[in-house]
Design an enzyme around this catalytic site. Structure first.
Site, PDB file in Angstrom:
ATOM      1  N   CYS A  47      30.713 -22.893 -42.502  1.00 27.68           N
ATOM      2  CA  CYS A  47      29.687 -21.969 -42.856  1.00 27.68           C
ATOM      3  C   CYS A  47      28.314 -22.815 -43.031  1.00 27.68           C
ATOM      4  O   CYS A  47      27.467 -22.168 -43.576  1.00 27.68           O
ATOM      5  CB  CYS A  47      29.905 -21.332 -44.112  1.00 27.68           C
ATOM      6  SG  CYS A  47      31.462 -20.423 -43.728  1.00 27.68           S
ATOM      7  N   ASP A  61      22.750 -22.865 -55.672  1.00 31.72           N
ATOM      8  CA  ASP A  61      24.050 -22.696 -54.984  1.00 31.72           C
ATOM      9  C   ASP A  61      24.937 -23.983 -55.611  1.00 31.72           C
ATOM     10  O   ASP A  61      24.856 -24.942 -55.395  1.00 31.72           O
ATOM     11  CB  ASP A  61      24.006 -22.848 -53.565  1.00 31.72           C
ATOM     12  CG  ASP A  61      25.606 -22.625 -53.033  1.00 31.72           C
ATOM     13  OD1 ASP A  61      26.465 -22.627 -53.964  1.00 31.72           O
ATOM     14  OD2 ASP A  61      25.564 -22.870 -51.765  1.00 31.72           O
ATOM     15  N   GLN A 100      29.502 -26.145 -54.999  1.00 31.67           N
ATOM     16  CA  GLN A 100      30.061 -27.546 -54.706  1.00 31.67           C
ATOM     17  C   GLN A 100      29.750 -28.423 -55.752  1.00 31.67           C
ATOM     18  O   GLN A 100      30.315 -29.653 -55.890  1.00 31.67           O
ATOM     19  CB  GLN A 100      29.693 -28.282 -53.350  1.00 31.67           C
ATOM     20  CG  GLN A 100      30.065 -27.394 -52.322  1.00 31.67           C
ATOM     21  CD  GLN A 100      31.497 -27.357 -51.875  1.00 31.67           C
ATOM     22  OE1 GLN A 100      32.297 -28.161 -52.420  1.00 31.67           O
ATOM     23  NE2 GLN A 100      32.110 -26.333 -51.191  1.00 31.67           N
ATOM     24  N   HIS A 133      24.622 -23.680 -46.995  1.00 25.85           N
ATOM     25  CA  HIS A 133      25.844 -22.538 -46.703  1.00 25.85           C
ATOM     26  C   HIS A 133      25.182 -21.198 -46.121  1.00 25.85           C
ATOM     27  O   HIS A 133      24.155 -20.820 -46.767  1.00 25.85           O
ATOM     28  CB  HIS A 133      26.651 -22.474 -47.881  1.00 25.85           C
ATOM     29  CG  HIS A 133      27.841 -21.914 -47.334  1.00 25.85           C
ATOM     30  ND1 HIS A 133      28.033 -20.366 -47.525  1.00 25.85           N
ATOM     31  CD2 HIS A 133      29.302 -22.485 -47.387  1.00 25.85           C
ATOM     32  CE1 HIS A 133      29.320 -20.187 -47.119  1.00 25.85           C
ATOM     33  NE2 HIS A 133      29.936 -21.156 -47.304  1.00 25.85           N
ATOM     34  N   LYS A 169      37.164 -22.592 -56.262  1.00 19.99           N
ATOM     35  CA  LYS A 169      36.613 -24.009 -55.671  1.00 19.99           C
ATOM     36  C   LYS A 169      36.947 -24.845 -56.974  1.00 19.99           C
ATOM     37  O   LYS A 169      36.829 -26.114 -56.718  1.00 19.99           O
ATOM     38  CB  LYS A 169      35.317 -24.170 -55.455  1.00 19.99           C
ATOM     39  CG  LYS A 169      35.141 -23.389 -53.988  1.00 19.99           C
ATOM     40  CD  LYS A 169      33.694 -23.687 -53.448  1.00 19.99           C
ATOM     41  CE  LYS A 169      33.529 -22.907 -52.039  1.00 19.99           C
ATOM     42  NZ  LYS A 169      34.328 -23.051 -50.853  1.00 19.99           N
TER      43      LYS A 169
END
Lengths: 89, 345
Positions: B305, B133, B136, B56, B159
């Site tokens: 993104c 990261d 997700q 991202h 999220k």
């Protein structure tokens, strides 16, 4: 005097390599906006009365019954505004 | 309540203790915190930062900004044709110049799950830190930061059923302790003592995690995220993962029957989560999204993104359907019905 802003809620540039513009009509004016556009533009295709593929002065675009329209390859904000003026007013 | 939320979140990701949980605005700010606080002080000419091309923008741009200031290099690891990480290329690019490896746990475009435990192990063997990261992954699957042995993990509240404007940077205590604050102000200091003779202020940083939380915090956001975590905990993250995988399997199977639909990412569900990016022959992703919107179904269109990955896939953009705990098979059926309508365009 009625102007484009009376119909348009927001204009968004799309994310991606395609430089498309999505015009969102004000909820309370969307039916009127759609009716005005359909009177002036030429319908090339329509699906179940909810999506209209249209052309107007060499500009092709799609209009959705939810009150949004997507325009492709419009040069700039002024060009879009001029197009919307002709279609809506 | 604010500190209780921190404790709950620490437990959720199995952090040893809650002082490794720093509240930030979201994943983006968490990565920026590491880039500015750790990166500015530890990276220089001759150093390298290794990221992947599937990242991202929030895991690319902060490093590019700092690289311009400090003169280090950023290496981009490749992906395979199905969007999975090219582990060979990754290992090849990981060398003794690499000071930090920055990788998404799960791709926000393809849903690909990266083996961050393996990559982290290799990174550590090379003396590099590992930043993951988790935007997700943390919302969608069980994540154990101790087991994965990562130095940093970033994720966002919005999220995972929490509010917007709140997120977390998890960091190992020993790493965070060596880092300077990201921002200065109230709360992040223990003492600002004015020496009248020298006419200077002597500043002592606060303890972890408050050293990284300058100013009035987003109290309601943190409490909201704590409540979201409690809710997810009660469902059980194994159940969340299982539910999403079932939906993804069901959707993929039916999408593959439509000749006009091209799904981006691996076909093997064991390699991915419930994120399905796709294109429709002859249609822009924005048209696809507007069509779904017309039926009251929300999908995402554009680059998500992640422009570099789209360039690798040779795509101008893509449409993306994603599933969560609240989605049902009936909604997937609806999604497939609408997809069929696209044949008429």
């Amino acid at each position: 005097m009625v102007n484009v802003d009376d119909y348009v809620s927001q204009i968004e540039g799309t994310c991606g390599a395609e430089k498309d513009v999505i015009v969102v009509f004000k909820f309370e004016k969307k039916d009127e906006a759609i009716a005005n556009i359909l009177k002036k533009a030429t319908v090339k295709n329509k699906i179940a009365g909810i999506i209209f593929e249209l052309t107007f002065q060499d500009q092709s675009f799609r209009l959705y019954s939810s009150g949004k329209a997507i325009f492709r390859g419009v040069k700039n904000k002024q060009a879009l505004n001029s197009l919307l003026e002709k279609l809506l007013l | 309540m604010y500190e209780k939320a921190r404790e709950r979140i620490a437990k959720f990701i199995n952090a040893k203790n809650s002082n490794g949980v720093v509240f930030v605005r979201g994943t983006t700010e968490a990565i920026n915190l590491v880039a500015y606080s750790w990166g500015l002080n530890n990276l220089g000419k001759g150093d390298e930062v290794l990221v992947s091309i599937m990242e991202h923008h929030s895991n690319i741009v902060p490093w590019e900004i700092i690289a311009k200031l400090k003169g280090f290099e950023i290496k981009y690891s490749k992906v395979n044709n199905d969007g999975t990480l090219d582990y060979t290329d990754f290992e090849r690019k990981l060398c003794n110049k690499t000071k930090i490896v920055c990788l998404s746990h799960v791709s926000n475009v393809t849903g690909v799950i990266n083996d961050v435990k393996l990559i982290g192990k290799i990174a550590h063997e090379n003396g590099a830190l590992m930043l993951v990261d988790g935007a997700q992954s943390v919302p969608h699957m069980p994540v154990d930061v101790e087991d994965l042995d990562m130095d940093f993990m970033a994720f966002s509240g919005h999220k995972m059923l929490g509010p917007t404007g709140i997120g977390v940077l998890y960091g190992k205590k020993e790493v965070l302790e060596k880092m300077s604050p990201f921002q200065g102000g109230g709360e992040m200091i223990r003492e600002v003592a004015y020496n009248q003779r020298k006419e200077k202020c002597g500043i002592v940083w606060n303890e972890l995690p408050w050293k990284f939380e300058a100013g009035t915090p987003n109290i309601e956001g943190a409490i909201g995220l704590g409540a979201a975590v409690k809710y997810l905990d009660e469902i059980g993250m194994d159940n969340v993962l299982d539910h999403e995988k079932q939906l993804a399997k069901y959707a993929l199977k039916r999408m593959q029957k439509n000749n006009k639909v091209v799904v981006h990412g691996p076909e093997n569900l064991s390699e991915k989560l419930g994120i399905i990016s796709f294109s429709i022959e002859g249609l822009s992703s924005h048209d696809v999204a507007l069509l779904f919107d017309n039926y009251g179904v929300m999908i995402r269109s554009g680059y998500h993104c992640a422009q570099p990955l789209h360039q690798i896939f040779k795509l101008d953009s893509s449409a993306r359907a994603s599933f969560y705990v609240y989605n049902t098979e009936a909604e997937v059926d609806r999604f497939i019905e609408i997809l069929k309508e696209l044949d008429q365009l």
